[in-house]
Design an enzyme around this catalytic site. Structure first.
Site, short mmCIF file in Angstrom:
data_model
loop_
_atom_site.label_atom_id
_atom_site.label_comp_id
_atom_site.label_asym_id
_atom_site.label_seq_id
_atom_site.Cartn_x
_atom_site.Cartn_y
_atom_site.Cartn_z
N GLU A 132 33.38 38.71 40.22
CA GLU A 132 32.36 39.19 39.27
C GLU A 132 31.65 40.43 39.81
O GLU A 132 31.31 41.33 39.04
CB GLU A 132 31.34 38.08 38.95
CG GLU A 132 31.94 36.84 38.26
CD GLU A 132 32.82 37.13 37.05
OE1 GLU A 132 32.69 38.20 36.42
OE2 GLU A 132 33.66 36.26 36.72
N CYS A 166 43.16 43.93 46.21
CA CYS A 166 44.42 44.54 46.61
C CYS A 166 44.15 46.01 46.94
O CYS A 166 43.06 46.53 46.65
CB CYS A 166 45.47 44.40 45.50
SG CYS A 166 45.18 45.46 44.07
ZN LIG Z 1 37.17 38.73 35.29
ZN LIG Z 2 43.95 44.33 42.43
#
Ligand SMILES: [Zn+2]
Ligand SMILES: [Zn+2]
Length: 177
Positions: A132, A166
């Site tokens: 979030e 990532c």
């Molecule tokens: Zn989300």
């Molecule tokens: Zn990602």
């Protein structure tokens, strides 16, 4: 990079999770954020839907946007133990403005079957919180299942993904900072 202060705020009268346990993991993922704990906010009754016995998370975001004007934080992440929903979905683990200053997560659906699995609960709450906050900082959902910005439709999705962004999401964050 200017540092911002993110306030963690308990929503409702009780919480299944200690907010203190989020501060270190969140600052590890977002070094530009200082983390503080805000005074709790009571039950957001305006967001309660008695037919569903759930709280409308988007209404909670509006309440937090109102509340943030009276506190010393740049951003607020609400943490609740009651169940959250948005219309059209049975439930959500959390929701945030994209981008924005407020977000909310719930531990309701994250509780492990065995109550003594506290580290599993901790892992799940950290992932949802980082997710979030990622939205609050402008990140959209990521297609990589291992990325913390992957959308969790079920607990299995949450358990599969890592608590980390990532490389591409990390890069995106730097570009937009
Ligand atoms: Zn989300
Ligand atoms: Zn990602």
């Amino acid at each position: 990079m200017t540092s911002e202060v993110l306030g963690l705020i308990q929503l409702g009268t009780r919480l299944d999770f200690l907010l203190d346990k989020l501060t270190k993991p969140i600052s590890a993922k977002f070094p530009d954020l200082d983390i503080g704990i805000s005074d709790p906010l009571g039950d957001p009754t305006e967001a309660y839907d008695s037919r569903r016995d759930q709280f409308h998370s988007t209404r909670i975001l509006a309440l937090l946007e109102d509340h943030i004007r009276s506190v010393r934080f740049d951003r607020l992440l609400g943490v609740a133990s009651f169940d959250l929903y948005v219309p059209g979905m049975n439930f959500v683990f959390g929701e945030a403005r994209l981008p924005g200053r407020v977000g909310v997560i719930s531990t309701h659906r994250l509780l492990p079957r065995q109550p003594d699995q506290t580290s599993l609960l901790q892992d799940r709450v950290v992932k949802e919180a980082v997710h979030e906050i990622g939205h609050m900082k402008g990140l959209k959902h990521c297609e990589r299942v291992s990325c913390v910005m992957h959308f969790s439709e079920s607990l299995a999705d949450t358990d599969i993904k890592s608590p980390n962004l990532c490389q591409e999401c990390e890069l995106q964050l730097k570009v937009s900072a």
